[in-house]
Design an enzyme around this catalytic site. Structure first.
Site, PDB file in Angstrom:
ATOM      1  N   ASP A 124       0.813  -1.233   0.000  1.00  9.43           N
ATOM      2  CA  ASP A 124       0.000   0.000   0.000  1.00  9.43           C
ATOM      3  C   ASP A 124       0.839   1.273   0.000  1.00  9.43           C
ATOM      4  OD1 ASP A 124      -2.182  -1.743   2.248  1.00  9.43           O
ATOM      5  OD2 ASP A 124      -2.205  -1.683   0.067  1.00  9.43           O
TER       6      ASP A 124
HETATM    7  N1  LIG Z   1       3.061  -6.383  -2.940  1.00  8.28           N
HETATM    8  C1  LIG Z   1       1.816  -5.909  -2.778  1.00  8.28           C
HETATM    9  N2  LIG Z   1       0.770  -6.760  -2.782  1.00  8.28           N
HETATM   10  C2  LIG Z   1      -0.484  -6.279  -2.607  1.00  8.28           C
HETATM   11  C3  LIG Z   1      -0.700  -4.913  -2.382  1.00  8.28           C
HETATM   12  C4  LIG Z   1       0.427  -4.035  -2.409  1.00  8.28           C
HETATM   13  O1  LIG Z   1       0.292  -2.795  -2.271  1.00  8.28           O
HETATM   14  N3  LIG Z   1       1.664  -4.572  -2.604  1.00  8.28           N
HETATM   15  N4  LIG Z   1      -1.989  -4.452  -2.076  1.00  8.28           N
HETATM   16  C5  LIG Z   1      -2.843  -5.514  -1.579  1.00  8.28           C
HETATM   17  C6  LIG Z   1      -4.279  -5.193  -1.256  1.00  8.28           C
HETATM   18  N5  LIG Z   1      -4.396  -4.926   0.167  1.00  8.28           N
HETATM   19  C7  LIG Z   1      -4.900  -3.710   0.472  1.00  8.28           C
HETATM   20  O2  LIG Z   1      -5.347  -2.976  -0.403  1.00  8.28           O
HETATM   21  C8  LIG Z   1      -4.072  -5.873   1.153  1.00  8.28           C
HETATM   22  C9  LIG Z   1      -4.300  -7.213   0.915  1.00  8.28           C
HETATM   23  C10 LIG Z   1      -3.963  -8.160   1.875  1.00  8.28           C
HETATM   24  C11 LIG Z   1      -3.413  -7.781   3.077  1.00  8.28           C
HETATM   25  C12 LIG Z   1      -3.076  -8.817   4.085  1.00  8.28           C
HETATM   26  O3  LIG Z   1      -2.390  -8.576   5.064  1.00  8.28           O
HETATM   27  N6  LIG Z   1      -3.594 -10.030   3.785  1.00  8.28           N
HETATM   28  C13 LIG Z   1      -3.408 -11.259   4.573  1.00  8.28           C
HETATM   29  C14 LIG Z   1      -1.990 -11.746   4.330  1.00  8.28           C
HETATM   30  C15 LIG Z   1      -2.035 -12.353   2.915  1.00  8.28           C
HETATM   31  C16 LIG Z   1      -0.654 -12.689   2.413  1.00  8.28           C
HETATM   32  O4  LIG Z   1       0.281 -12.819   3.229  1.00  8.28           O
HETATM   33  O5  LIG Z   1      -0.529 -12.779   1.163  1.00  8.28           O
HETATM   34  C17 LIG Z   1      -3.805 -11.016   5.957  1.00  8.28           C
HETATM   35  O6  LIG Z   1      -4.970 -10.596   6.058  1.00  8.28           O
HETATM   36  O7  LIG Z   1      -3.046 -11.274   6.890  1.00  8.28           O
HETATM   37  C18 LIG Z   1      -3.189  -6.446   3.315  1.00  8.28           C
HETATM   38  C19 LIG Z   1      -3.531  -5.491   2.375  1.00  8.28           C
HETATM   39  C20 LIG Z   1      -2.861  -6.665  -2.555  1.00  8.28           C
HETATM   40  N7  LIG Z   1      -1.529  -7.146  -2.642  1.00  8.28           N
END
Ligand SMILES: Nc1nc2c(c(=O)[nH]1)N[C@@H](CN(C=O)c1ccc(C(=O)N[C@@H](CCC(=O)O)C(=O)O)cc1)CN2
Length: 287
Positions: free
Chosen positions: A231
């Site tokens: 983000d």
């Molecule tokens: N490298 C990036 N990947 C993603 C981004 C980014 O900016 N850089 N944006 C996200 C979307 N997002 C918020 O908009 C977001 C999605 C997921 C999580 C998160 O912490 N998800 C899981 C962990 C999942 C994982 O480890 O892959 C959780 O809930 O713990 C936070 C923000 C999309 N991808």
């Protein structure tokens, strides 16, 4: 001149700022038989020791064709040390949409594409969950369920789909998995995410819960390019709406859906129309 042979191109460029850039560019385009129909430019502020950067977007109508324009621009680009791109205006951007379980942003993109208000084509949808397969089928778009039990395997499959479908742009439409640094580097400047908060507030997971706990009076959405830092990518578009103490976190999420969908589709439109230029970690948007 036969109108059916006229093609409109979008030229975008950035370079160190100095006098004579607009004159040189417009002169080269006219010499190549182009008719300039839209021109916008911006010079970033000079700082100590830095001349500042110059940004320009020009739409030019011509029967001369892409190669003639390119040949006319190459010496100017060399003289002014330009980074530049030239794209046909009417070529739709091949866009892969990635989703998890929330449908509102995907629905907006597919509806606007089908309505002709978004200059993209969507050859495929990728999701780490099966729930939105029915929505994809409604719009006749191939749906790839790519579970993320093993992130390396999932991203390898994603790369295959991107290559097979000749994808130009990847849109994370409430896709809730974090892309690896390596994949972000490979997709640099051509992956857009919608974050459901008014960044830089409330990064990461569950931003509406964070906002509710903070007692905010505004919620928002931010469309940004995807980088390895979650983000933190360059912001393309944002929107906010008013909320109040009576709204639960769940109500905030409901109220936010339309804001997210509008913000993301606007950002995708500007990207697909080649209206977004990079200025370091910031964007220049020629609306
Ligand atoms: N490298 C990036 N990947 C993603 C981004 C980014 O900016 N850089 N944006 C996200 C979307 N997002 C918020 O908009 C977001 C999605 C997921 C999580 C998160 O912490 N998800 C899981 C962990 C999942 C994982 O480890 O892959 C959780 O809930 O713990 C936070 C923000 C999309 N991808």
């Amino acid at each position: 001149m036969n109108p059916i042979d006229e093609v409109s191109f979008a030229l975008t460029l950035s370079c160190p700022d100095r006098p004579g850039i607009v004159h040189a560019v417009s002169g080269a385009l006219v010499q190549a038989g182009g008719n300039i129909t839209e021109s916008q430019q911006y010079g970033s502020p000079r700082t100590a020791g830095n001349a500042g950067s110059f940004f320009m977007r020009v739409e030019v109508l011509t029967t001369a064709g892409f190669d003639a324009l390119r040949r006319a621009l190459e010496p100017v680009a060399e003289t002014f040390s330009m980074e530049w791109e030239l794209h046909p205006v009417d070529s739709a951007v091949r866009t892969l949409v990635m989703v998890s379980k929330e449908a509102h942003c995907l629905n907006e993109l597919l509806f606007q594409q089908r309505s002709g208000t978004l200059p993209i084509v969507v050859p495929a949808i990728v999701s780490n969950h099966p729930e939105l397969a029915e929505l994809a089928a409604f719009y006749g778009v191939p749906f790839y369920h790519v579970p993320v039990s093993d992130k390396v395997q999932a991203e390898a499959r994603l790369r295959e789909i991107i290559a097979e479908q000749n994808i130009d742009l990847v849109v994370l439409a409430r896709y809730m998995q974090i892309l690896s640094d390596q994949l972000c580097r490979e997709l640099s400047g051509r992956a857009i995410n919608i974050h459901h908060s008014f960044l830089p507030s409330f990064k990461g997971a569950r931003p509406y819960a964070q906002a509710h706990a903070r007692g905010v009076k505004l919620i928002g959405a931010t469309a940004h390019y995807v980088t390895g830092e979650l983000d933190e990518g360059p912001i393309i578009e944002q929107e906010v709406i008013r909320v109040d103490h009576a709204h639960s976190a769940e109500r905030l999420a409901q109220m936010g859906r339309a804001v997210e969908a509008r913000t993301l589709s606007q950002a995708v439109r500007w990207h697909a129309e080649h209206r977004v230029l990079m200025d370091g970690h910031r964007t220049v948007v020629f609306d």
